[in-house]
Design a protein around this motif. Sequence first.
Motif, PDB file in Angstrom:
ATOM      1  N   VAL A  52      20.386 -46.121  50.872  1.00 61.34           N
ATOM      2  CA  VAL A  52      20.631 -44.918  50.130  1.00 61.34           C
ATOM      3  C   VAL A  52      19.330 -44.521  49.218  1.00 61.34           C
ATOM      4  CG1 VAL A  52      22.118 -43.967  48.116  1.00 61.34           C
ATOM      5  CG2 VAL A  52      23.091 -45.750  49.745  1.00 61.34           C
ATOM      6  N   VAL A  53      19.210 -43.252  49.217  1.00 64.52           N
ATOM      7  CA  VAL A  53      17.990 -42.650  48.474  1.00 64.52           C
ATOM      8  C   VAL A  53      18.269 -42.901  46.987  1.00 64.52           C
ATOM      9  CG1 VAL A  53      16.532 -40.545  47.742  1.00 64.52           C
ATOM     10  CG2 VAL A  53      17.322 -41.181  50.421  1.00 64.52           C
ATOM     11  N   THR A  54      17.463 -43.316  46.284  1.00 66.11           N
ATOM     12  CA  THR A  54      17.666 -43.837  44.905  1.00 66.11           C
ATOM     13  C   THR A  54      16.709 -42.965  44.070  1.00 66.11           C
ATOM     14  OG1 THR A  54      16.206 -45.452  44.965  1.00 66.11           O
ATOM     15  CG2 THR A  54      18.472 -46.023  45.187  1.00 66.11           C
ATOM     16  N   SER A  55      15.636 -42.535  44.560  1.00 67.45           N
ATOM     17  CA  SER A  55      14.687 -41.626  43.634  1.00 67.45           C
ATOM     18  C   SER A  55      13.628 -41.170  44.551  1.00 67.45           C
ATOM     19  CB  SER A  55      13.875 -42.348  42.725  1.00 67.45           C
ATOM     20  OG  SER A  55      13.096 -43.340  43.480  1.00 67.45           O
ATOM     21  N   ILE A  56      13.120 -39.907  44.100  1.00 70.34           N
ATOM     22  CA  ILE A  56      12.115 -39.012  44.766  1.00 70.34           C
ATOM     23  C   ILE A  56      10.935 -38.831  43.787  1.00 70.34           C
ATOM     24  CG2 ILE A  56      13.660 -38.112  46.589  1.00 70.34           C
ATOM     25  CD1 ILE A  56      13.771 -35.446  44.826  1.00 70.34           C
ATOM     26  N   SER A  57       9.488 -38.451  44.294  1.00 71.91           N
ATOM     27  CA  SER A  57       8.606 -38.108  43.633  1.00 71.91           C
ATOM     28  C   SER A  57       7.684 -37.469  44.547  1.00 71.91           C
ATOM     29  CB  SER A  57       7.921 -39.412  43.040  1.00 71.91           C
ATOM     30  OG  SER A  57       6.723 -39.079  42.240  1.00 71.91           O
ATOM     31  N   ARG A  58       7.005 -36.190  43.882  1.00 71.25           N
ATOM     32  CA  ARG A  58       5.950 -35.446  44.332  1.00 71.25           C
ATOM     33  C   ARG A  58       4.662 -36.338  44.490  1.00 71.25           C
ATOM     34  NH1 ARG A  58       8.173 -31.179  47.144  1.00 71.25           N
ATOM     35  NH2 ARG A  58       9.988 -30.702  45.768  1.00 71.25           N
ATOM     36  N   THR A  59       4.605 -37.410  44.069  1.00 76.32           N
ATOM     37  CA  THR A  59       3.222 -38.354  43.863  1.00 76.32           C
ATOM     38  C   THR A  59       3.521 -39.567  44.071  1.00 76.32           C
ATOM     39  OG1 THR A  59       2.573 -36.764  42.275  1.00 76.32           O
ATOM     40  CG2 THR A  59       1.328 -39.202  42.529  1.00 76.32           C
ATOM     41  N   PRO A  60       2.708 -40.414  45.287  1.00 77.47           N
ATOM     42  CA  PRO A  60       2.795 -41.888  45.484  1.00 77.47           C
ATOM     43  C   PRO A  60       3.007 -42.674  44.103  1.00 77.47           C
ATOM     44  CG  PRO A  60       1.471 -40.932  47.233  1.00 77.47           C
ATOM     45  CD  PRO A  60       1.804 -39.813  46.004  1.00 77.47           C
ATOM     46  N   GLY A  61       3.756 -43.523  44.169  1.00 77.55           N
ATOM     47  CA  GLY A  61       3.539 -44.327  43.045  1.00 77.55           C
ATOM     48  C   GLY A  61       2.934 -45.845  43.001  1.00 77.55           C
ATOM     49  N   LEU A  67      15.141 -34.974  51.796  1.00 80.08           N
ATOM     50  CA  LEU A  67      15.952 -36.141  51.204  1.00 80.08           C
ATOM     51  C   LEU A  67      16.217 -36.037  49.855  1.00 80.08           C
ATOM     52  CD1 LEU A  67      14.381 -38.906  53.524  1.00 80.08           C
ATOM     53  CD2 LEU A  67      16.676 -37.753  53.753  1.00 80.08           C
ATOM     54  N   LEU A  68      17.524 -36.359  49.186  1.00 79.60           N
ATOM     55  CA  LEU A  68      17.929 -36.167  48.007  1.00 79.60           C
ATOM     56  C   LEU A  68      18.420 -37.334  47.378  1.00 79.60           C
ATOM     57  CD1 LEU A  68      19.146 -32.580  47.912  1.00 79.60           C
ATOM     58  CD2 LEU A  68      16.834 -33.273  47.048  1.00 79.60           C
ATOM     59  N   PRO A  69      18.131 -37.626  46.412  1.00 81.56           N
ATOM     60  CA  PRO A  69      19.128 -38.934  45.760  1.00 81.56           C
ATOM     61  C   PRO A  69      20.450 -38.986  46.033  1.00 81.56           C
ATOM     62  CG  PRO A  69      17.567 -38.120  43.999  1.00 81.56           C
ATOM     63  CD  PRO A  69      17.479 -36.942  45.167  1.00 81.56           C
TER      64      PRO A  69
END
Length: 425
Positions: free
Chosen positions: A254-263, A287-289
């Motif tokens: 399950v997608v839990t988070s998204i970001s525009r920048t690699p962490g 893809l969305l949470p």
Amino acid sequence: MRPPQLVRRPLALLLSLALATLVVPAGAAWAATPTGAATPTSTADGLVHYTGGELVAPGVTYLSFELDTPRGPAVGHVVTADLRQRKVVLDLLHPDAVAQRQVISTMTDEQGAVAGVNGDFFNISETHEGVEPTGSAVGPEIAGGEDLKAAVPNAQRFGPGLPAGTSTRDVFGVGINGSARVTSLTLRGEVRSRSGAVIPLRGLNQYALPVDGVGLFDSDWGSASRIRATCGSDTSRNDPCTDHTYEVTVHDGVVTSISRTPGSGAIPADTVVLVGREGGADQLDDLLPGDRVNVRRQALVTDDKPALTFAVGGFPILRSGQPLAGLDNSVAAVRTAAGTSADGRTVYLVALDGRSSVSTGLTVSELATLLRSFGADAAVNLDGGGSSTLAARHPGATTATVRNSPSGGVERAVANGIGVFIGRD
């Protein structure tokens, strides 16, 4: 420049000789006598000097040598492993994480190997502002049958130029049949969303992704930043980092988070992080949470059979007993290499001393000729220079000793290595 004069007999025969210093006429034919003495039956100009032969463990031997070259002597060290002996196995020496480095002697001892050499070239430096080198290797890694990482694009590698017909996917490895060989590994894997979208995986725990690609990072990567994967390009390692990126964290499908920048930061064992750049970022952007996704088991697949239980990246220099065409024969450097006999049952691990007044380096072409002289049918060039390190236990010892003289007088922390183990499950 002419290649060095070399003894063209299997090193395994020489390793059965007496432990005393041997001064061996190059090109000589050898016959082992019951007393262990060496008797040359012919001579040639040029000398190869063999010293300090030791039985490290049953089926594992160590020997140092001095090779005359047009530039002066090259001092080196070789460990030979007989894989015909059931308890002698090879596996990857590696730190706790892909994006981490450690010295060879420590990895050898901590993992219980009796000998080891440094392995692949790695992300040792950076030209991108604000981006730290990850320390991760260029090519694929398989340890104990587990796929740890895939290869970066050719243009993103570190090390000498690749010979024609080779790539970062090339590896030295051992198959499930217990035989060593030089082959290639290709990543297979994909991400499927509930909407039916299929996103191919083009990276696994690697410091550089191909343009428009999506890569997977898991707990094996470690805690290092993932932003380096979006820097450089398919034509130049030094091209700017792209700001067209997207990162998706997936926990238990399950997608839990998204970001525009690699962490950055450690990734739990039940979680994967998908990083996309350019076109790959656009694919992940859908893809969305809360979305369910199926990350199909990624795998490193060989171009031939059987599958590998161990693999380390390195570029081929010897195939079917012949040096590859076009190998450099002008730049001498400190080198490390791994080779195998035609049947894959005898392995040769070689490292040179650091360059000094008493030891010069070898060209890649000379290195290939050296491996062939030992009895290798196939071989790869590994990381050299300050990384070149060979460690082996003395007879009866429980820890390994560095046998070569590393450049600068100290071991360099490296991404991985090749370990020789006795009785490892």
